[in-house]
Design a protein around this motif. Sequence first.
Motif, PDB file in Angstrom:
ATOM      1  N   ALA A 197       0.851  -1.186   0.000  1.00 46.62           N
ATOM      2  CA  ALA A 197       0.000   0.000   0.000  1.00 46.62           C
ATOM      3  C   ALA A 197       0.891   1.242   0.000  1.00 46.62           C
ATOM      4  CB  ALA A 197      -0.899   0.010   1.230  1.00 46.62           C
ATOM      5  N   ASN A 228      -3.384   1.296  -3.829  1.00 52.27           N
ATOM      6  CA  ASN A 228      -3.093  -0.139  -3.861  1.00 52.27           C
ATOM      7  C   ASN A 228      -3.783  -0.866  -2.706  1.00 52.27           C
ATOM      8  OD1 ASN A 228      -1.918  -1.992  -5.510  1.00 52.27           O
ATOM      9  ND2 ASN A 228       0.080  -1.928  -4.565  1.00 52.27           N
ATOM     10  N   PHE A 229      -5.030  -0.467  -2.409  1.00 48.13           N
ATOM     11  CA  PHE A 229      -5.782  -1.146  -1.351  1.00 48.13           C
ATOM     12  C   PHE A 229      -6.844  -2.029  -1.998  1.00 48.13           C
ATOM     13  CE2 PHE A 229      -9.351   1.525  -2.031  1.00 48.13           C
ATOM     14  CZ  PHE A 229     -10.388   1.119  -1.210  1.00 48.13           C
ATOM     15  N   THR A 238      -5.505  -4.486   2.557  1.00 45.90           N
ATOM     16  CA  THR A 238      -4.534  -4.345   1.479  1.00 45.90           C
ATOM     17  C   THR A 238      -4.107  -5.750   1.081  1.00 45.90           C
ATOM     18  OG1 THR A 238      -2.532  -4.230   2.828  1.00 45.90           O
ATOM     19  CG2 THR A 238      -3.731  -2.165   2.486  1.00 45.90           C
TER      20      THR A 238
END
Length: 92
Positions: free
Chosen positions: A28, A42-43, A58
């Motif tokens: 993340a 980026n979750f 995540t």
Amino acid sequence: MKESRKTSGLAALVRSLQLPDDYMHGNAIVSLQGQEHICIENFKGIASYTEEEIRLLTRKKKICITGKRLKIDCYTKDEIEISGCIEKLEYL
């Protein structure tokens, strides 16, 4: 040997797109702006959500944000923006 070629190809693609290595590794990316705004890239999803606590999933860990008057301003499948009085950020 086939797997290492695949990984090398992915690394080359990430470099050519000028994306951070964190994307390739599934990490993340957390950007904190003061105590009032946080953006997490980026979750994977939202595990729970109240005005005092937001738990995010995540690829590798969970992230817990605690504070007051927390709200999700917007989110997409890869990114979330949260505002409020952020008191603590924890990796679980």
